[in-house]
Design an enzyme around this catalytic site. Structure first.
Site, mmCIF file in Angstrom:
data_model
loop_
_atom_site.group_PDB
_atom_site.id
_atom_site.type_symbol
_atom_site.label_atom_id
_atom_site.label_comp_id
_atom_site.label_asym_id
_atom_site.label_seq_id
_atom_site.Cartn_x
_atom_site.Cartn_y
_atom_site.Cartn_z
ATOM 1 N N GLU A 1 -18.394 15.421 -15.284
ATOM 2 C CA GLU A 1 -17.153 14.651 -15.410
ATOM 3 C C GLU A 1 -17.420 13.150 -15.328
ATOM 4 O OE1 GLU A 1 -15.912 17.099 -12.208
ATOM 5 O OE2 GLU A 1 -14.109 17.754 -13.245
ATOM 6 N N HIS B 1 -8.388 19.490 -14.746
ATOM 7 C CA HIS B 1 -9.826 19.628 -15.033
ATOM 8 C C HIS B 1 -10.173 19.141 -16.445
ATOM 9 C CE1 HIS B 1 -10.268 22.947 -11.789
ATOM 10 N NE2 HIS B 1 -10.740 21.815 -11.339
ATOM 11 N N ARG C 1 -6.902 27.214 -2.474
ATOM 12 C CA ARG C 1 -5.583 27.203 -3.136
ATOM 13 C C ARG C 1 -5.221 28.596 -3.629
ATOM 14 N NH1 ARG C 1 -6.658 22.328 -7.175
ATOM 15 N NH2 ARG C 1 -8.600 22.013 -6.053
ATOM 16 N N ASN D 1 -14.277 8.071 -8.313
ATOM 17 C CA ASN D 1 -13.494 9.302 -8.204
ATOM 18 C C ASN D 1 -13.036 9.389 -6.743
ATOM 19 O OD1 ASN D 1 -12.569 11.907 -8.083
ATOM 20 N ND2 ASN D 1 -14.358 12.823 -9.089
ATOM 21 N N ARG E 1 -11.288 8.128 -12.216
ATOM 22 C CA ARG E 1 -10.658 9.429 -12.396
ATOM 23 C C ARG E 1 -9.251 9.345 -11.817
ATOM 24 N NH1 ARG E 1 -13.028 15.231 -10.757
ATOM 25 N NH2 ARG E 1 -11.480 16.439 -11.862
#
Ligand code: AMP
Length: 389
Positions: free
Chosen positions: A376, A179, A239, A9, A91
């Site tokens: 994940e 996500h 963000r 990732n 990922r």
């Protein structure tokens, strides 16, 4: 023996790595991370139980992504000399319009994914740099890309489109949602442990440094708060979340900001950090007695509530809420502030279960409320193992 899979990732300044057995349900052997790539880079490696196996200072500016991967692999080999790598799962943030599932990487697929870089300039180039580094390190291994967008690829048109001129939709300006690896894991856990909820309408709130909500009906995504980029929807650590596009025009035309300056503000200096002026980290904000910290948390929880209401409308009802991600899994305060004013929707929290961090935290109302730790890396490892047939 090539009986393991590796997960990678690669972010803008970090690289996470995982070593799993290549089984249908992979077992985690080790996880590692290189933080601050390009700066004072440092590597840590843990075993499957979370005990530290090793740490290494890679030096100021001493590592790029390839160097970070080399250092992580060297430490892995030191601790797991017998583990051969049959497949590497990556990922990759953007799979574009086509990919609704993991895909085996070859030159042609990699070239098409590189064409999507303008859609995710802060993530996609780093993800693909990780792919190239891994292909060089493991030329014999199967390489698999797992996309953050794939889980959302079957949204109905009304949740896939903006009210812009049609040709922009045709050119790929769509609501992709992100996500997806986390939501994929949660859908699997619902199917396994909560089949009645899995069959129903569930708002899954992934609340971490990045944050979004997915409306899930029968385990499939029908709506996401994230849109064309991972900037939309909920306010996040740094963000902005949903924003009137007129503000962007104002900043450029009236305040004279450049596109790069606006980008920096919206991605790095907004959200919890921007509103509080203190931190992007929920733990720090919860510990603060500065009223701006409370206001930032109040805005965060209000927007989550608002979007859960929107998901209930999109799904034509609400049977469950799932909290996940670093904040969703750990902050009893955020869960309480989200849920308490939603009794009108049939949401009732068991206060003691919530404070104790229990797996089921509703008080038996119409809406089941669960806390499910996401994973994940496991979703990537499963896809890599599955590619081995
Ligand atoms: P993630 O991006 O999923 O790793 O989540 C990171 C966020 O989770 C940060 O804002 C952390 O402050 C927050 N977090 C982690 N542990 C806790 C906790 N015990 N209480 C509140 N927030 C937490």
């Amino acid at each position: 023996m090539t009986d393991h899979v590796l997960t990678l990732n690669a972010g803008s300044s970090s690289l996470k790595i995982g070593l799993f057995t290549a089984a249908a349900e992979p077992e985690v052997r080790a996880t590692g991370a290189v933080e601050r790539i390009g700066g004072a880079a440092a590597l840590t490696l843990e075993d499957g139980a979370g005990a530290t196996l090793g740490t290494r200072d890679l030096g100021e500016g001493g590592a790029d992504h390839a160097g970070a991967l080399d250092a992580a692999l060297a430490m892995l080999r030191e601790h797991f000399p017998e583990a051969g790598i049959a497949a590497v799962g990556h990922r990759v943030v953007h799979g574009g319009q086509d990919h609704d599932a993991p895909v085996r990487l070859d030159d042609a697929v990699l070239a098409r994914l590189a064409e999507l870089e303008p859609f995710a300039p802060l993530h996609q180039p780093h993800n693909l740099a990780g792919v190239r580094a891994a292909r060089a390190a493991f030329p014999e291994a199967v390489q698999v890309a797992c996309f953050d967008t794939a889980f959302h690829r079957h949204h109905p048109f009304v949740n896939d489109v903006f009210g812009l001129p049609r040709e922009l939709y045709d050119r790929g300006v769509r609501r992709y949602g992100f996500h997806g690896l986390s939501y994929d894991y949660i859908a699997g856990e619902l199917a396994r442990a909560h089949p009645a909820l899995h069959a129903g309408r569930v708002a899954v709130a992934h609340l971490g440094n990045g944050a979004s909500i997915c409306g899930m009906v029968q385990g499939r995504s029908v709506a996401s708060t994230m849109g064309f980029t991972a900037l939309d929807g909920l306010p996040m650590g740094t963000r902005v979340g949903q924003l009137d596009p007129g503000v962007v025009l104002h900043l450029i035309e009236q305040e004279g900001m450049s596109a790069a300056e606006v980008t920096g503000m919206l991605y790095k200096r907004s959200g919890l950090l921007g509103l509080s002026g203190i931190s992007n980290d929920m733990r720090t904000l919860e510990a603060s007695d500065d009223p701006r910290a409370d206001e930032a948390i109040a805005y965060f929880t209000f927007r989550i509530r608002r979007e859960i209401g929107a998901m209930a409308a999109a799904m034509e009802g609400l049977d469950g809420i799932v909290f996940t991600g670093g904040i969703g899994e750990n902050s009893a305060r955020v869960r309480r502030e989200v849920c308490a004013p939603m009794s009108w929707l049939g949401v009732a929290l068991d206060a003691a279960a919530n404070e104790a961090g229990a797996a089921r935290i509703d008080a038996g109302g119409d809406v089941g409320v669960l806390v499910i730790p996401t994973d994940e890396e496991r979703v990537i490892a499963r896809a890599a193992a599955a590619a081995l047939g």
